[in-house]
Design a protein around this motif. Structure first.
Motif, PDB file in Angstrom:
ATOM      1  N   GLN A 172       0.868  -1.233  -0.003  1.00 43.17           N
ATOM      2  CA  GLN A 172       0.010  -0.093  -0.064  1.00 43.17           C
ATOM      3  C   GLN A 172       0.878   1.331  -0.051  1.00 43.17           C
ATOM      4  N   ILE A 173       0.518   2.190  -0.946  1.00 44.83           N
ATOM      5  CA  ILE A 173       1.142   3.467  -0.822  1.00 44.83           C
ATOM      6  C   ILE A 173       0.532   4.463  -0.113  1.00 44.83           C
ATOM      7  N   PRO A 174       1.022   5.221   0.749  1.00 42.64           N
ATOM      8  CA  PRO A 174       0.316   6.284   1.466  1.00 42.64           C
ATOM      9  C   PRO A 174      -0.465   7.132   0.753  1.00 42.64           C
ATOM     10  N   ALA A 175      -1.702   7.614   0.861  1.00 44.61           N
ATOM     11  CA  ALA A 175      -2.232   8.577   0.099  1.00 44.61           C
ATOM     12  C   ALA A 175      -2.235   9.682   1.125  1.00 44.61           C
ATOM     13  N   ILE A 189       3.478   9.260   6.925  1.00 51.55           N
ATOM     14  CA  ILE A 189       4.621   8.516   6.028  1.00 51.55           C
ATOM     15  C   ILE A 189       5.599   8.218   7.295  1.00 51.55           C
ATOM     16  N   PRO A 190       5.728   6.937   7.179  1.00 52.73           N
ATOM     17  CA  PRO A 190       6.908   6.288   8.153  1.00 52.73           C
ATOM     18  C   PRO A 190       8.444   7.047   7.788  1.00 52.73           C
ATOM     19  N   ILE A 204       8.691  11.635  -2.658  1.00 52.02           N
ATOM     20  CA  ILE A 204       8.731  10.145  -3.157  1.00 52.02           C
ATOM     21  C   ILE A 204       8.957   9.215  -2.098  1.00 52.02           C
ATOM     22  N   TYR A 205       8.154   8.377  -2.197  1.00 54.99           N
ATOM     23  CA  TYR A 205       7.782   7.380  -1.371  1.00 54.99           C
ATOM     24  C   TYR A 205       8.666   6.035  -1.500  1.00 54.99           C
ATOM     25  N   LEU A 206       9.630   5.772  -0.542  1.00 55.77           N
ATOM     26  CA  LEU A 206      10.560   4.477  -0.855  1.00 55.77           C
ATOM     27  C   LEU A 206       9.763   3.421  -0.350  1.00 55.77           C
ATOM     28  N   ASN A 207       9.716   2.573  -1.039  1.00 59.31           N
ATOM     29  CA  ASN A 207       9.039   1.177  -1.006  1.00 59.31           C
ATOM     30  C   ASN A 207       9.834  -0.069  -1.500  1.00 59.31           C
TER      31      ASN A 207
END
Length: 122
Positions: free
Chosen positions: A30-33, A55-56, A106-109
């Motif tokens: 899941q990507i944070p909204a 966002i962690p 940018i979200y790092l996943n």
């Protein structure tokens, strides 16, 4: 004859199930909204977390004009560490900001990166 036909059918079904198991893809994470707002003044960029998911810490980066900004340059408030939650801001001192600056969060996943928000400083 019927026994052999049943045996072949069972083996074919077993091979098919094993093939499905090995060729199936894992579920995407899941990507944070989030709802982020960008603001700049002089050489400072402030990003406001207006709402959505938290966002962690360590799972996001800011990119300005395709250049990653190190986490040491990010000033998070009101708390300086921990997750980035709604109501908090991240401020960056960045010389050379202009109305045409291209900004991304940018979200790092794992090995992948997802753009959460993008804006210009205009």
């Amino acid at each position: 004859m019927i026994g052999m036909l049943l045996l072949v059918s069972v083996i074919a079904c077993g091979i098919g199930m094993i093939a499905v198991i090995f060729s199936s893809q894992t579920l995407p994470q899941q990507i944070p909204a989030v709802n982020l707002r960008f603001s700049s003044a002089e050489n400072y960029l402030t990003i406001y977390h207006m709402g959505g998911d938290t966002i962690p810490e360590g799972k996001y980066l800011v990119r300005i004009n395709n250049k990653d900004i190190s986490s040491g340059q990010l000033i998070k408030s009101p708390t300086s560490s921990g997750n980035w939650a709604p109501g908090e801001t991240v401020t960056i001192a960045q010389p050379g900001l202009s109305p045409s600056s291209y900004i991304q969060v940018i979200y790092l996943n794992g090995d992948t990166q997802q753009v959460l928000a993008t804006n210009s400083t205009a």
